[in-house]
Design a protein around this motif. Structure first.
Motif, PDB file in Angstrom:
ATOM      1  N   ARG A  51       0.903  -1.269   0.091  1.00  0.00           N
ATOM      2  CA  ARG A  51      -0.018  -0.037   0.044  1.00  0.00           C
ATOM      3  C   ARG A  51       0.712   1.490  -0.024  1.00  0.00           C
ATOM      4  O   ARG A  51       0.489   2.126  -0.783  1.00  0.00           O
ATOM      5  CB  ARG A  51      -0.988  -0.104   1.072  1.00  0.00           C
ATOM      6  CG  ARG A  51      -1.882  -1.000   1.254  1.00  0.00           C
ATOM      7  CD  ARG A  51      -3.062  -0.864   2.346  1.00  0.00           C
ATOM      8  NE  ARG A  51      -3.930  -1.930   2.234  1.00  0.00           N
ATOM      9  CZ  ARG A  51      -4.463  -2.833   3.278  1.00  0.00           C
ATOM     10  NH1 ARG A  51      -4.151  -2.495   4.400  1.00  0.00           N
ATOM     11  NH2 ARG A  51      -5.497  -3.564   2.885  1.00  0.00           N
ATOM     12  N   GLU A  52       1.968   1.240   0.825  1.00  0.00           N
ATOM     13  CA  GLU A  52       2.800   2.448   0.973  1.00  0.00           C
ATOM     14  C   GLU A  52       3.551   2.750  -0.435  1.00  0.00           C
ATOM     15  O   GLU A  52       3.539   3.667  -0.910  1.00  0.00           O
ATOM     16  CB  GLU A  52       3.896   2.144   2.032  1.00  0.00           C
ATOM     17  CG  GLU A  52       5.047   3.340   2.296  1.00  0.00           C
ATOM     18  CD  GLU A  52       5.945   3.068   3.176  1.00  0.00           C
ATOM     19  OE1 GLU A  52       6.543   3.916   3.537  1.00  0.00           O
ATOM     20  OE2 GLU A  52       5.702   2.186   4.208  1.00  0.00           O
ATOM     21  N   THR A  54       2.383   1.616  -3.565  1.00  0.00           N
ATOM     22  CA  THR A  54       1.351   2.327  -4.341  1.00  0.00           C
ATOM     23  C   THR A  54       1.060   3.847  -4.054  1.00  0.00           C
ATOM     24  O   THR A  54       1.094   4.237  -4.923  1.00  0.00           O
ATOM     25  CB  THR A  54       0.085   1.516  -4.200  1.00  0.00           C
ATOM     26  OG1 THR A  54       0.266  -0.018  -4.491  1.00  0.00           O
ATOM     27  CG2 THR A  54      -1.069   2.076  -5.082  1.00  0.00           C
ATOM     28  N   ASP A  55       1.128   3.977  -2.806  1.00  0.00           N
ATOM     29  CA  ASP A  55       0.989   5.481  -2.698  1.00  0.00           C
ATOM     30  C   ASP A  55       2.180   6.445  -3.048  1.00  0.00           C
ATOM     31  O   ASP A  55       1.790   7.442  -3.555  1.00  0.00           O
ATOM     32  CB  ASP A  55       0.764   5.859  -0.848  1.00  0.00           C
ATOM     33  CG  ASP A  55      -0.673   5.552  -0.421  1.00  0.00           C
ATOM     34  OD1 ASP A  55      -1.545   4.791  -1.488  1.00  0.00           O
ATOM     35  OD2 ASP A  55      -0.678   5.088   0.738  1.00  0.00           O
ATOM     36  N   VAL A  59       2.383   9.432  -5.892  1.00  0.00           N
ATOM     37  CA  VAL A  59       2.837  10.810  -5.377  1.00  0.00           C
ATOM     38  C   VAL A  59       4.068  11.227  -6.486  1.00  0.00           C
ATOM     39  O   VAL A  59       4.017  12.425  -6.909  1.00  0.00           O
ATOM     40  CB  VAL A  59       3.401  10.837  -4.155  1.00  0.00           C
ATOM     41  CG1 VAL A  59       4.068  12.267  -3.547  1.00  0.00           C
ATOM     42  CG2 VAL A  59       2.323  10.643  -3.060  1.00  0.00           C
TER      43      VAL A  59
END
Length: 92
Positions: A51-52, A54-55, A59
């Protein structure tokens, strides 16, 4: 040893052997429980990292788009940077 114990001690030897087996099964269950807990913890950590990542990709993509759109960086510079990352030529 359990056969000798049963022959020499009879029912008492058999009960001792059963107790040993129950202890072994208990240790195996505890080890499997611990492994399951470890696996679950690792799965949760991996999911969090995915998840991190992907974030972070979102960004970086948005920042790149803004830098190019504002004229701060030419698209060619971004392309060179991406090719360098893909090739593994990133300074650590």
């Amino acid at each position: 040893m359990s056969w000798a114990r049963m022959l020499l001690l009879g029912d008492v030897g058999q009960q001792l052997s059963i107790g040993d087996i129950e202890d072994d099964v208990g240790r195996l269950r505890a080890r499997l429980r611990a492994q399951h807990t470890t696996d679950r913890t690792q799965d949760e950590s991996l999911l969090s990292l995915r998840r991190e990542l992907t974030d972070l990709k979102l960004v970086v993509g948005e920042l790149t788009r803004l830098l190019v759109a504002s004229g701060t960086l030419p698209p060619e510079a971004i392309e060179r940077l991406v090719r360098g990352v893909d090739a593994g030529d990133v300074a650590e």
